[in-house]
Each structure stands twice: as structure tokens, then as C-alpha cells.
Enzyme design. Structure first.
Site, PDB file in Angstrom:
ATOM      1  N   SER A  87      54.121  26.479  19.226  1.00 17.85           N
ATOM      2  CA  SER A  87      52.931  27.060  18.600  1.00 17.85           C
ATOM      3  C   SER A  87      53.286  28.419  18.032  1.00 17.85           C
ATOM      4  CB  SER A  87      51.820  27.266  19.639  1.00 17.85           C
ATOM      5  OG  SER A  87      51.407  26.048  20.168  1.00 17.85           O
ATOM      6  N   LYS A  89      39.903  25.688  21.838  1.00 18.09           N
ATOM      7  CA  LYS A  89      40.825  26.716  22.297  1.00 18.09           C
ATOM      8  C   LYS A  89      40.350  28.036  21.719  1.00 18.09           C
ATOM      9  CE  LYS A  89      45.741  27.214  23.251  1.00 18.09           C
ATOM     10  NZ  LYS A  89      47.110  26.967  22.816  1.00 18.09           N
ATOM     11  N   ARG A 124      47.742  16.963  26.528  1.00 18.30           N
ATOM     12  CA  ARG A 124      47.537  18.342  26.968  1.00 18.30           C
ATOM     13  C   ARG A 124      46.594  18.322  28.156  1.00 18.30           C
ATOM     14  NH1 ARG A 124      44.246  22.865  25.879  1.00 18.30           N
ATOM     15  NH2 ARG A 124      45.459  24.774  25.835  1.00 18.30           N
TER      16      ARG A 124
END
Lengths: 208, 208
Positions: free
Chosen positions: A110, A139, A42
């Protein structure tokens, strides 16, 4: 690679900001040696060239250990680095479009609600990343999902469900009791001083 | 679409930050009506989903006017929006990899030296974007290329060369005298109050 062959038990999602002076590739290798079964790269700030170069180096490591490499958001990097799959969030490429472009790759989505989970399954997702189960610093804008909601989503879909968000050795067992197929972790591995040992401790709890 | 059919004369590269309250799609349509022959959508801060949604809307406009749509940097957006081509800079996907993934799409490469230009041509680029010919505020870190270097690059390659960087109605004729196939502009169209009229004035100079 079909999702039937994928082991979702302990899914590492990377975050270079947690590493300090350490090199991501080394950290990933230690995590794999410690028992990570899947790696998601990521990156939100690298140029496409640097992201690709990193993905190619990481792919060498994951291939060596026969671990699938999933790329977050960027289908171009999946293609260019020949990674095993793509993970999309709700602000990324729509699942239907991703499946159309990627008939044979792993695609994960997600989801933070039952509706998102069912839709993603219907649209051909191979697995779901559901969370954030706990508050997470990596996050901070992630919507929260209770353990009860997580269990409900797991019961309502037939594809593998991986829980994500603030999961660590203290709450891991609680998460697994919801019936999920695995957990995604970031800080619980990459923010630890001893990555090999920390990963092994997570595996130890998962074995119970 | 092969590059033989592409008219590189007046190539609009987008920058939403120049638009104020105006909507990019409307500005692109006015620019096309004014005489733009090619559009490159360049976005560095949108989420993948928002970039894709914008690209799909812009593609409807460019298709309506039979103008090719090129996407800057993001091969995933080219594929998902079914755009006509990809433009890569030196920090983006390497040309060889782009060509491997995109055998039949237009691929343009940014070059600021003769070496970069020759390499891109050898690796299968359809056209070159060469600059910055003049100082530009829209991409302040772009290396500078003199008009003599631009003319040398144009003479040294067989693929179309489009000059870019600070080109406007006052210096456009000077740039065309180097023999280039066209010019890329950003501010000279999108920062102008009357986009239709500004584009027509550029076309007028190009006709001479």
C-alpha cells in the site's frame, strides 16, 4: 506465480462486516463469477486458527477459478494456507523483509505517496495499491490521494498500480483514465445486494 | 536449536499491560539477570510492524544472554525477527502445520487436557505449556488444570512440561513437586516492583 501472469483489473479486498447474514466464501465465488480477477483476504479480528481455516476454504475457491489469492498483512497465513501472495501496508511487515522471506510469491504494498511507491518498487514489490482515491467507510484512517497524484505515481513506476478507496461504478471510469492497471474494491462488490450483477456492471465499465 | 539444549526452568511470558511506565525490554533484561531461562513474547494488539520491531529489540537482549526467544502465535514474527521458536495455543496455527513450516525451530503448544498434550507430542511439539494451574488474571479464559492432572500429563509424555497460570512464590514449590520441568510466569515477575529481586526469589525456590 510471477506478477507477469497476474491480472490486476478488478481486485476484490474482503471485509466480512459488510456481508450481513451472507457467508464470505459464497460472496467471493459470486464476485469471481462476475469478473473479479484477484482476491485479497483481509481479516483483523479472527484468531490465527480461524483466519487460516477461512484462508484454506477461500483458496479452494480461488484455485478452482485460477484466481490468485493474496493475504493481507499475515505472512504466516500465506505460508500455512499456501496462498499466492501477501499484501502489506505501511504498518505491516517491511517490504524488504517480506521479499527476503518470500522470494517467489506476489507481494503488494500500500502506498499513498510517490516516495512510498518508489521505495516499494525499489524494494521488490510486485504491485502497488494506491489510495485512498476517494473517501471510504471501510478504512476511514486511510490517507487521501488525488487522481492527479495517482496518475503521477502510475507514470513514475514500472510495476502495476491498483487504485483503492471508495471506488464504485460512478467514479470507476474517471479512475481508469489515470492509466492505472486496475482497481481494488470492497463495498462496491461486498456491500451490494446482488454481488454477481454488481461485479458484472463494474466489469462492463472496465471493458470500455 | 534443538529442545535438548533448552532450559525450561523459569519461563517468562510477557504482558506489557502489567508494566505501568516501565519499558518491556528493560524488564526482560532484569528478569534474565534474575534467572529467567526462556522468554516468550506475547502481543495481541500491536501492528505487525510494531510487533516485529519489538521482537527484534528483544532478540538482541535474549541473544546477548544466550536465552532462547519464543514468539506467541505469530510465525511471521518468528521468521522476520529470526526468533528461536513459536508457541501456539489451541486457537493458533495447528501444530502439524507449524512443524511443517518450521522443521528446525522450537515449537511449544498450550495444552489443558491429557488428550491435547498427547496429540501435541505426537505432532512433534518440543514442549508443552500446561495450565492454568491456578486462577490467573492475565488470561482469565484459560481452562483450569489441577495439580493432579498436571502430574498425570507430565508422567504421560516424554517432552518437557512447563506449568503455567497463577504461579508465584507461594505456590511454586507445590507445582514443582508434580515433576514438571519448569514454570511459566507472567505477573510473578512483570507485575512486581523489583523484577530482579522477584526473579531471584523464584530461582531460589526452584533451586530447592
Amino acid at each position: 506465480m510471477s506478477e507477469a501472469k497476474v491480472d490486476y483489473t478488478l481486485y476484490l479486498v474482503t471485509d466480512r462486516e459488510l456481508l450481513g447474514e451472507r457467508v464470505l466464501e459464497d460472496c467471493i465465488e459470486l464476485a469471481i463469477q462476475g469478473g473479479v480477477t484477484l482476491v485479497q483476504l483481509r481479516e483483523k479480528s479472527l484468531s490465527t486458527l480461524k483466519f487460516l481455516q477461512l484462508a484454506i476454504r477461500v483458496k479452494e475457491i480461488t484455485s478452482h477459478y485460477h484466481i490468485p489469492l493474496i493475504i493481507n498483512d499475515r505472512l504466516d497465513i500465506v505460508l500455512a494456507a499456501d496462498a499466492d501472495g501477501l499484501h502489506v501496508g505501511q504498518d505491516d511487515l517491511p517490504m524488504l523483509k517480506a521479499r527476503e522471506l518470500f522470494p517467489n510469491k506476489i507481494i503488494g504494498v500500500s502506498a499513498s505517496t510517490l516516495e512510498e511507491a518508489l521505495l516499494a518498487q525499489q524494494q521488490g514489490a510486485d504491485y502497488l495499491g494506491v489510495g485512498a482515491v476517494f473517501r471510504t467507510t471501510t478504512k476511514s484512517d486511510a490517507p487521501e490521494v488525488s487522481l492527479d497524484q495517482l496518475a503521477l505515481i502510475k507514470r513514475s513506476v514500472s510495476i502495476p498500480v491498483v487504485a483503492i478507496g471508495g471506488i464504485n461504478r460512478t467514479n470507476l471510469q474517471q479512475v481508469m483514465e489515470t492509466g492505472v492497471d486496475g482497481v481494488s474494491v470492497v463495498s462496491a462488490i461486498l456491500a451490494q445486494e446482488n454481488i454477481l450483477k454488481s461485479t458484472k456492471m463494474l466489469r462492463e465499465i472496465l471493458r470500455k
